[in-house]
Design a protein around this motif. Structure first.
Motif, PDB file in Angstrom:
ATOM      1  N   GLY A 173     -30.961 -22.031  -8.558  1.00  0.00           N
ATOM      2  CA  GLY A 173     -30.263 -23.012  -7.741  1.00  0.00           C
ATOM      3  C   GLY A 173     -28.976 -23.526  -8.341  1.00  0.00           C
ATOM      4  N   GLU A 174     -28.501 -22.898  -9.405  1.00  0.00           N
ATOM      5  CA  GLU A 174     -27.273 -23.352 -10.053  1.00  0.00           C
ATOM      6  C   GLU A 174     -26.050 -22.865  -9.276  1.00  0.00           C
ATOM      7  OE1 GLU A 174     -27.252 -22.283 -14.194  1.00  0.00           O
ATOM      8  OE2 GLU A 174     -29.375 -22.757 -14.430  1.00  0.00           O
ATOM      9  N   ASP A 175     -25.016 -23.671  -9.268  1.00  0.00           N
ATOM     10  CA  ASP A 175     -23.753 -23.322  -8.609  1.00  0.00           C
ATOM     11  C   ASP A 175     -22.859 -22.605  -9.615  1.00  0.00           C
ATOM     12  OD1 ASP A 175     -21.563 -23.144  -6.939  1.00  0.00           O
ATOM     13  OD2 ASP A 175     -20.892 -25.196  -7.337  1.00  0.00           O
ATOM     14  N   ILE A 176     -22.559 -21.338  -9.359  1.00  0.00           N
ATOM     15  CA  ILE A 176     -21.716 -20.534 -10.246  1.00  0.00           C
ATOM     16  C   ILE A 176     -20.372 -20.287  -9.573  1.00  0.00           C
ATOM     17  CG2 ILE A 176     -21.472 -18.343 -11.477  1.00  0.00           C
ATOM     18  CD1 ILE A 176     -23.705 -20.151 -12.554  1.00  0.00           C
ATOM     19  N   VAL A 177     -19.295 -20.648 -10.260  1.00  0.00           N
ATOM     20  CA  VAL A 177     -17.948 -20.287  -9.794  1.00  0.00           C
ATOM     21  C   VAL A 177     -17.676 -18.891 -10.325  1.00  0.00           C
ATOM     22  CG1 VAL A 177     -15.513 -20.882  -9.753  1.00  0.00           C
ATOM     23  CG2 VAL A 177     -17.239 -22.702  -9.864  1.00  0.00           C
ATOM     24  N   LYS A 230     -25.774 -14.150 -13.880  1.00  0.00           N
ATOM     25  CA  LYS A 230     -25.340 -14.833 -12.663  1.00  0.00           C
ATOM     26  C   LYS A 230     -26.462 -14.898 -11.643  1.00  0.00           C
ATOM     27  CE  LYS A 230     -21.645 -12.341 -11.796  1.00  0.00           C
ATOM     28  NZ  LYS A 230     -20.422 -11.795 -11.180  1.00  0.00           N
ATOM     29  N   ALA A 231     -27.144 -13.767 -11.444  1.00  0.00           N
ATOM     30  CA  ALA A 231     -28.223 -13.712 -10.463  1.00  0.00           C
ATOM     31  C   ALA A 231     -29.356 -14.662 -10.842  1.00  0.00           C
ATOM     32  CB  ALA A 231     -28.741 -12.278 -10.343  1.00  0.00           C
ATOM     33  N   ALA A 232     -29.683 -14.703 -12.115  1.00  0.00           N
ATOM     34  CA  ALA A 232     -30.763 -15.589 -12.569  1.00  0.00           C
ATOM     35  C   ALA A 232     -30.383 -17.049 -12.381  1.00  0.00           C
ATOM     36  CB  ALA A 232     -31.099 -15.298 -14.029  1.00  0.00           C
ATOM     37  N   HIS A 236      -9.917 -25.171  -4.398  1.00  0.00           N
ATOM     38  CA  HIS A 236     -10.863 -26.244  -4.717  1.00  0.00           C
ATOM     39  C   HIS A 236     -11.859 -25.777  -5.776  1.00  0.00           C
ATOM     40  CE1 HIS A 236     -13.837 -29.433  -4.217  1.00  0.00           C
ATOM     41  NE2 HIS A 236     -14.758 -28.491  -4.010  1.00  0.00           N
ATOM     42  N   ARG A 237     -12.355 -24.556  -5.621  1.00  0.00           N
ATOM     43  CA  ARG A 237     -13.327 -24.022  -6.575  1.00  0.00           C
ATOM     44  C   ARG A 237     -12.674 -23.725  -7.923  1.00  0.00           C
ATOM     45  NH1 ARG A 237     -18.676 -23.831  -6.267  1.00  0.00           N
ATOM     46  NH2 ARG A 237     -18.964 -21.574  -6.479  1.00  0.00           N
ATOM     47  N   LEU A 238     -11.428 -23.311  -7.909  1.00  0.00           N
ATOM     48  CA  LEU A 238     -10.729 -23.081  -9.169  1.00  0.00           C
ATOM     49  C   LEU A 238     -10.569 -24.387  -9.948  1.00  0.00           C
ATOM     50  CD1 LEU A 238      -7.952 -20.569  -8.024  1.00  0.00           C
ATOM     51  CD2 LEU A 238      -9.886 -20.068  -9.528  1.00  0.00           C
ATOM     52  N   ARG A 239     -10.267 -25.465  -9.237  1.00  0.00           N
ATOM     53  CA  ARG A 239     -10.156 -26.759  -9.924  1.00  0.00           C
ATOM     54  C   ARG A 239     -11.523 -27.228 -10.434  1.00  0.00           C
ATOM     55  NH1 ARG A 239      -6.510 -27.558  -5.483  1.00  0.00           N
ATOM     56  NH2 ARG A 239      -4.355 -27.519  -6.242  1.00  0.00           N
ATOM     57  N   GLN A 240     -12.557 -26.933  -9.661  1.00  0.00           N
ATOM     58  CA  GLN A 240     -13.915 -27.248 -10.111  1.00  0.00           C
ATOM     59  C   GLN A 240     -14.215 -26.486 -11.406  1.00  0.00           C
ATOM     60  OE1 GLN A 240     -17.003 -26.495  -7.166  1.00  0.00           O
ATOM     61  NE2 GLN A 240     -18.526 -26.108  -8.761  1.00  0.00           N
ATOM     62  N   ALA A 241     -13.839 -25.202 -11.432  1.00  0.00           N
ATOM     63  CA  ALA A 241     -14.044 -24.395 -12.636  1.00  0.00           C
ATOM     64  C   ALA A 241     -13.259 -24.974 -13.806  1.00  0.00           C
ATOM     65  CB  ALA A 241     -13.627 -22.951 -12.377  1.00  0.00           C
ATOM     66  N   ALA A 242     -12.030 -25.420 -13.542  1.00  0.00           N
ATOM     67  CA  ALA A 242     -11.193 -25.977 -14.614  1.00  0.00           C
ATOM     68  C   ALA A 242     -11.838 -27.226 -15.222  1.00  0.00           C
ATOM     69  CB  ALA A 242      -9.806 -26.300 -14.077  1.00  0.00           C
ATOM     70  N   ARG A 243     -12.443 -28.065 -14.385  1.00  0.00           N
ATOM     71  CA  ARG A 243     -13.108 -29.258 -14.912  1.00  0.00           C
ATOM     72  C   ARG A 243     -14.276 -28.872 -15.821  1.00  0.00           C
ATOM     73  NH1 ARG A 243     -11.956 -31.017  -9.568  1.00  0.00           N
ATOM     74  NH2 ARG A 243     -14.066 -30.494  -8.859  1.00  0.00           N
ATOM     75  N   LYS A 252     -20.772 -14.901 -21.716  1.00  0.00           N
ATOM     76  CA  LYS A 252     -22.141 -15.378 -21.517  1.00  0.00           C
ATOM     77  C   LYS A 252     -22.236 -16.885 -21.755  1.00  0.00           C
ATOM     78  CE  LYS A 252     -25.225 -12.715 -23.552  1.00  0.00           C
ATOM     79  NZ  LYS A 252     -25.774 -11.797 -24.590  1.00  0.00           N
ATOM     80  N   ARG A 253     -21.566 -17.371 -22.808  1.00  0.00           N
ATOM     81  CA  ARG A 253     -21.594 -18.804 -23.099  1.00  0.00           C
ATOM     82  C   ARG A 253     -20.909 -19.599 -21.978  1.00  0.00           C
ATOM     83  NH1 ARG A 253     -21.415 -20.175 -28.713  1.00  0.00           N
ATOM     84  NH2 ARG A 253     -20.724 -22.243 -28.043  1.00  0.00           N
ATOM     85  N   LEU A 254     -19.758 -19.100 -21.515  1.00  0.00           N
ATOM     86  CA  LEU A 254     -19.022 -19.785 -20.450  1.00  0.00           C
ATOM     87  C   LEU A 254     -19.875 -19.873 -19.189  1.00  0.00           C
ATOM     88  CD1 LEU A 254     -16.210 -21.032 -19.774  1.00  0.00           C
ATOM     89  CD2 LEU A 254     -15.568 -18.770 -18.886  1.00  0.00           C
ATOM     90  N   LEU A 255     -20.602 -18.817 -18.880  1.00  0.00           N
ATOM     91  CA  LEU A 255     -21.466 -18.803 -17.709  1.00  0.00           C
ATOM     92  C   LEU A 255     -22.635 -19.773 -17.875  1.00  0.00           C
ATOM     93  CD1 LEU A 255     -22.342 -17.592 -14.993  1.00  0.00           C
ATOM     94  CD2 LEU A 255     -23.417 -15.729 -16.257  1.00  0.00           C
ATOM     95  N   ALA A 256     -23.281 -19.703 -19.029  1.00  0.00           N
ATOM     96  CA  ALA A 256     -24.474 -20.514 -19.254  1.00  0.00           C
ATOM     97  C   ALA A 256     -24.156 -22.004 -19.365  1.00  0.00           C
ATOM     98  CB  ALA A 256     -25.190 -20.024 -20.514  1.00  0.00           C
TER      99      ALA A 256
END
Length: 393
Positions: free
Chosen positions: A30-34, A23-25, A376-383, A343-347
């Motif tokens: 500059g990636e947006d992580i939910v 997550k930190a990396a 809003h962020r949960l729906r973003q994650a769902a997409r 890890k795959r879901l994050l990457a």
């Protein structure tokens, strides 16, 4: 020089560290992580609580050492909370102690009451400190089911009958982290009867006492007649009042266990910063709007998660309490295991969850999803999850 330290050998690398490093990396790039991984509340305490903190902090005398067992006013406030919420009477002097969060309290109680080689019964999967607090103290762990069903007591009977030496402590926690299981008073009555019969100490973790979504409030084990003979219960300000970083928790109940914890703490700390404790008094004794607000907040997020992830193709069982959903890995990815899936879901999707194996081997095949992002962020994650699942082949 020997660097093979005994207690470090008993602690495997923290499972969540690898996901946290990823997550930190990603954020550094500059990636947006939910982030639905850590159970870290995103709200703020009530304004009057913050104002009390600032008010007391302006007093030059407030910056001295505090009281290890907690200031008297805060212990009285916690006793008053138990009286009005559970109709349980507590002596603030002998049956209440303030801890630096429930995690520290559990670990220090384990140090206080555990001898090397003791056997402790702890749920699997469960919050890591339930097991590792006692492992660090030198105990051996015998796992019991996390779910409070019939198998729970069957396994307890087996553990008592076939474990040598006989177990000394039983750890439970409902609403549970990570599974969100809930228990009722009938379950607690059976636990108390079992503990009294077999001379077991019971440690109950009630950190999510106020985050329940049905009409029936979460009970306390101390509501059971005779529970204080065998049980101590931990609660926390973290989720109820959005005060996670303040590190204020409590242990209440059996005076022998409270005294043992107080003895250990007297050697290890001087208590939380006095203005923080004074503000915690204001939270417990003041308006309780934040409690209902947070309950409604997490319920809304839970419903949003279930609905949006379901439409994305990931059916998630609806939790009855807590700020977590505990769910099997989607079928096409189950062969990966929970760590590799996380890890795959994050990457690939930019969504962080907690791998179930981090809560014990019985958690393999599951992930924990924390309700710590807005709808809003949960729906973003769902997409993002929908696209990720579509790539399963």
């Amino acid at each position: 020089m020997n660097d093979d330290f005994y207690r470090i050998r008993r602690m495997p690398p923290y499972v969540f560290a690898e996901v946290n490093a990823m997550k930190a990396a990603a954020r550094a790039r500059g990636e947006d992580i939910v982030d639905l991984g850590m159970g870290n509340p995103d709200g703020a305490p009530p304004a009057h609580v913050v104002e009390k903190l600032a008010e007391v902090a302006r007093d030059p005398r407030a910056h001295r050492y505090s009281a290890s067992k907690g200031i008297a006013g805060l212990r009285r406030a916690q006793a008053a909370y138990y009286q009005r919420r559970f109709d349980v009477a507590l002596d603030p002097d002998s049956e209440v102690i303030v801890t630096l969060g429930s995690k520290e309290g559990l670990a220090n109680l384990a140090q206080a009451i555990t001898a090397p080689g003791d056997v402790v019964l702890a749920p699997n999967p469960s919050y890591p400190i339930h097991q590792f607090g006692f492992i660090i103290a030198g105990a051996a762990i015998r796992s019991i089911p996390a779910a409070p069903g019939p198998d729970f007591f069957t396994r307890l009977e087996f553990a008592i009958r076939y474990t040598v030496p006989k177990p000394t402590v039983l750890v439970i926690g409902y609403p549970s982290n990570p599974t969100a299981y809930v228990a009722d008073l009938d379950f607690y009555r059976k636990v108390v009867d079992f503990a009294r019969e077999h001379k077991l100490w019971v440690i109950s973790d009630l950190a999510y006492a106020e985050i329940y979504f049905g009409d029936t409030p979460t009970p306390s084990i101390l509501e059971v007649l005779g529970a204080k003979e065998v049980a101590v219960e931990f609660t926390s300000m973290s989720k109820t009042y959005s005060m996670a970083g303040w590190r204020i928790g409590f242990a209440v109940g059996n005076p022998t266990l409270i005294a043992a914890l107080a003895r250990v703490k007297s050697y290890l700390d001087y208590g939380a910063f006095t203005p923080v404790q004074a503000a915690a008094v204001a939270a417990l004794n003041g308006p309780q709007d934040i409690v209902a607000h947070n309950r409604a907040l997490y319920k809304g997020r839970r419903d949003c998660l279930i609905e949006s992830f379901g439409r994305a193709g990931w059916e998630i069982q609806k939790p009855e309490a807590s700020m977590f959903a505990w769910t099997p890995i989607p079928e096409p990815f189950r062969h990966l295991g929970s760590m590799e899936f996380a890890k795959r879901l994050l990457a690939e999707a930019g969504v962080a969850v907690a791998p179930g194996v981090g809560f014990g081997e019985e958690g393999e095949g599951f992930v924990r999803i924390a309700l710590v992002e807005n709808e809003h962020r949960l729906r973003q994650a769902a997409r993002a999850v929908k696209k990720f699942l579509a790539s399963a082949d």
